[in-house]
Enzyme design. Sequence first.
Site, mmCIF file in Angstrom:
data_model
loop_
_atom_site.group_PDB
_atom_site.id
_atom_site.type_symbol
_atom_site.label_atom_id
_atom_site.label_comp_id
_atom_site.label_asym_id
_atom_site.label_seq_id
_atom_site.Cartn_x
_atom_site.Cartn_y
_atom_site.Cartn_z
ATOM 1 N NE ARG A 143 -2.757 -1.162 3.415
ATOM 2 C CZ ARG A 143 -2.722 -0.246 4.379
ATOM 3 N NH1 ARG A 143 -3.068 1.005 4.130
ATOM 4 N NH2 ARG A 143 -2.346 -0.572 5.594
ATOM 5 C CG ASN A 144 5.267 3.308 0.276
ATOM 6 O OD1 ASN A 144 5.367 4.113 -0.654
ATOM 7 N ND2 ASN A 144 5.859 3.504 1.446
ATOM 8 N NE ARG A 145 -0.469 6.565 -0.656
ATOM 9 C CZ ARG A 145 -1.050 7.561 0.025
ATOM 10 N NH1 ARG A 145 -2.183 8.071 -0.394
ATOM 11 N NH2 ARG A 145 -0.497 8.023 1.134
#
Length: 287
Positions: A169-171
Amino acid sequence: MLKIAFICVHNSCRSQIAEALCRKYASDIFEPYSAGTELREINKDAIRLIKEIYDIDMEENQHSKLMQDIPEVDLMVSMGCGVSCPIIGRKFDEDLKLEDPTGKGDDKFKEIISEIEKDIIELREKYKKYQKVEHTFEPVYDENSKVLILGSFPSVKSREQNFYYGHPRNRFWQVISNITETELPTTIEEKKEMLLKNNIAIWDVIKSCVIKGSSDSSIKNVVVNDITEVVKNSKIDRIFANGDKSFKLYKKYCSDVGIEIEKLPSTSPANAAFSIEKLVEDWKVIK
């Protein structure tokens, strides 16, 4: 296992008691040491009472030590009580603020011993999920890199994958692919190719630290990477921080690099206030 040092000036009483009780109650978490800046023999009342209460022979198993006599440790604990603290080259991680019982009778000694036992058990609970961690993967850059993006330290997921921004979920990779108009990379090689093709370098400020999971706020005992090495071997003239923690770390430890750092909003999933669209808009300054 974390190396922990209990520090007071003479290393004769409170710090020696703490070392002994840490070995008794927290040897699964800590490798304990004690030290001071001056040496005195271990307090005879401390020896007697620790033997009486815990059946621990400090006289046989411990001795007074100077700071330079112990290895580099992960946590520094001041025993406190208003006496002058040794200069240790960094802030104490904890201050127990304990009164020195020397010469004050058995009741005061037993009171302080009981407080130290309680403090050791609390330290064990506080730090049982912490670990000393080394940064194990190299920076991504080449001689044509012009922009350097710095994180603080790899998350648990990144450490498992042995590469940057590994949390699903790190963008970060979405942001860079949007800015560079590149298809979203999935493999490590594809990620490296995207960065290098667009003259972007990435690294982290921290080389090693004590950390709890992936929590930036828990970071202690920082050792920094040599950022100057990357700058000298590239065309980097702009440096950006991926979030507040890396920005503050760079400002504190990396003044020798000679390039001011600009702070960008973190791509971490914890930064929920920023949508992917807002991140992309703010991160366009790296182009």
